[in-house]
Design a protein around this motif. Structure first.
Motif, PDB file in Angstrom:
ATOM      1  N   UNK A  68       0.846  -1.192   0.000  1.00 22.83           N
ATOM      2  CA  UNK A  68       0.000   0.000   0.000  1.00 22.83           C
ATOM      3  C   UNK A  68       0.886   1.247   0.000  1.00 22.83           C
ATOM      4  N   UNK A  69       0.656   2.099  -0.988  1.00 23.14           N
ATOM      5  CA  UNK A  69       1.372   3.378  -1.059  1.00 23.14           C
ATOM      6  C   UNK A  69       0.413   4.474  -0.626  1.00 23.14           C
ATOM      7  N   UNK A  70       0.724   5.130   0.475  1.00 23.86           N
ATOM      8  CA  UNK A  70      -0.117   6.224   0.943  1.00 23.86           C
ATOM      9  C   UNK A  70       0.322   7.529   0.296  1.00 23.86           C
ATOM     10  N   UNK A  71      -0.586   8.473   0.242  1.00 20.46           N
ATOM     11  CA  UNK A  71      -0.240   9.778  -0.293  1.00 20.46           C
ATOM     12  C   UNK A  71       0.865  10.411   0.544  1.00 20.46           C
ATOM     13  N   UNK A  72       0.829  10.194   1.858  1.00 22.57           N
ATOM     14  CA  UNK A  72       1.849  10.765   2.742  1.00 22.57           C
ATOM     15  C   UNK A  72       3.235  10.221   2.405  1.00 22.57           C
ATOM     16  N   UNK A  73       3.325   8.910   2.128  1.00 23.25           N
ATOM     17  CA  UNK A  73       4.607   8.315   1.751  1.00 23.25           C
ATOM     18  C   UNK A  73       5.089   8.882   0.428  1.00 23.25           C
ATOM     19  N   UNK A  74       4.153   9.023  -0.521  1.00 26.75           N
ATOM     20  CA  UNK A  74       4.516   9.586  -1.827  1.00 26.75           C
ATOM     21  C   UNK A  74       5.026  11.009  -1.677  1.00 26.75           C
ATOM     22  N   UNK A  75       4.330  11.802  -0.875  1.00 28.14           N
ATOM     23  CA  UNK A  75       4.726  13.191  -0.662  1.00 28.14           C
ATOM     24  C   UNK A  75       6.131  13.256  -0.064  1.00 28.14           C
TER      25      UNK A  75
END
Length: 437
Positions: free
Chosen positions: A351-358
């Motif tokens: 799972x890739x969260x938006x927070x991790x991407x940011x």
């Protein structure tokens, strides 16, 4: 316009190219994009030379566009040529390079061969007449700070166009072309910051547009500043893959605990190569595979090593890179992405969260945003003097990036062109103004 208009416009891009030709209607806006590949109006700027096969009347055996990329990914013996635009203005243009199978090809011939492919696709898709008139896009600078090399770059591109059948060749600046669509919709002169964020570079231009300037064929004076950085979509994909997918394969993981209670981090070189598109195939060499196989004892979690070997031995690196790119696109509008890795191991997913991407993209986005500010400053302007932001290029679909850029120009209207074809469309409009009579 005559009944058989015989002109086109080509956006010869670093990553992708597109072609515009006259449509069935008359008038300057009656241009359409050519279907360069089935279902696609843009084509990767790529040529693959096969190491085996006979020459034909058209030259050595080659594949173009997506077929070229697929041949490389599949490990077929040969050589992939990309970023051909970068050789313009360099001494390489007249040199010969090895393309496999004991064959050599001049870089100028590689370039003209790709342009010929574009011209032939335009003819196959309905272009009429001799198709001997052309508008080509060009960056503000092929070569920064070296006018002679910059002029040589344009001359080489023009020569390649002449070599494949274009008798009359004109150039238009890519950022001006990108803004043509916006220019046709406004009723007064405006200052626009064009943000062209593609796969390899992020380029900014401050341009002057307006209804009184539309018919001017020479728009050099309307480019007030131009600046960019070599950071863009492929860098984002690499950071996403490292921050999410490759963690399941041992990236940043620790080895067995040593007698003193410490543990070393697993060597990271293979992960950087797996996350870098043009280096992935280097991981598949027999020597590299043997080396990685021998490193099993470096991993505290041997399942991570097993997954890594599955990727390497089954040549799945490009598939992982594609899934990282897909996850980036999915989270670009907000929310999370679930990355299915069942091809490696049943039930494996990340799972890739938006927070991790940011977090993984923050530094790169910061440098891109700073490049935009620097461009405005080079034009001698303040942020509040920018009337509009024009977004183009595939990576401007990343909401996080567009919002960060726009935050510096709160008074500017935000305009979105076709992310992949706005330059080609604008070049087509310019070609119609030149030739449609």
């Amino acid at each position: 316009m005559s009944s058989s208009p015989s002109f086109c416009a080509i956006d010869f891009g670093t990553s992708n190219s597109a072609v515009a030709i006259p449509g069935p209607e008359s008038g300057a806006r009656a241009m359409r994009l050519v279907e360069l590949e089935p279902g696609h109006k843009t084509m990767p700027t790529a040529v693959f030379y096969y190491a085996e096969g006979r020459h034909d009347a058209d030259g050595p055996p080659r594949a173009f566009g997506r077929a070229a990329v697929a041949a490389y990914v599949d490990g077929i013996d040969g050589r992939l040529m990309r970023s051909m635009k970068s050789i313009l203005g360099s001494g390489l243009i007249d040199q010969t390079t090895d393309v496999g199978g004991g064959r050599g090809a001049k870089y100028s011939d590689i370039l003209s061969g790709y342009l010929k492919r574009l011209r032939n696709r335009a003819l196959a898709d309905g272009a009429t007449g001799a198709l001997n008139k052309l508008v080509l896009g060009r960056p503000v600078f092929f070569v920064d700070g070296e006018p002679e090399r910059d002029a040589a770059a344009q001359s080489s591109l023009e020569a390649a166009a002449h070599a494949v059948g274009f008798d009359e060749v004109h150039f238009q600046f890519e950022p001006i072309a990108a803004a043509f669509d916006y220019e046709s919709q406004i009723d007064r002169e405006r200052i626009v910051l064009v943000a062209d964020i593609g796969g390899g570079t992020s380029d900014f231009s401050v341009v002057r547009v307006g209804p009184d300037r539309m018919q001017r064929l020479d728009r050099r004076d309307d480019i007030l500043a131009n600046h960019g950085v070599h950071i863009a979509g492929t860098d984002f994909d690499r950071h996403i893959e490292l921050a999410s997918i490759l963690r399941e394969f041992g990236y940043r993981s620790l080895g067995p605990v040593r007698p003193d209670g410490s543990a070393r981090e697993v060597p990271s070189g293979v992960y950087f190569d797996l996350a870098t598109w043009h280096l992935i195939n280097t991981v598949y060499s027999p020597g590299r595979v043997a080396e990685l196989r021998s490193m099993r004892s470096f991993y505290a979690d041997v399942q991570q090593h097993q997954r890594l070997m599955t990727v390497v031995e089954e040549r799945l690196g490009h598939e992982l890179a594609a899934r990282a790119e897909g996850a980036k696109i999915e989270v670009s509008g907000g929310g999370d992405a679930l990355i299915d890795l069942g091809l490696i191991e049943n039930g494996l997913e990340v799972r890739l969260s938006e927070a991790t991407a940011v977090a993984s993209l923050d530094a790169d986005i910061g440098r891109i945003v700073a490049a935009g500010r620097d461009t405005v400053a080079q034009a001698g302007l303040k942020p509040e003097q920018i009337d509009a932001l024009y977004f183009t290029g595939g990576s401007t679909g990343l909401r996080l990036l567009a919002e960060r850029i726009a935050a510096d120009y709160p008074a500017a209207q935000q305009v979105r062109g076709d992310r992949f074809a706005s330059v080609a469309t604008g070049l087509g409009l310019h070609a119609a103004r030149l030739f449609a009579h």
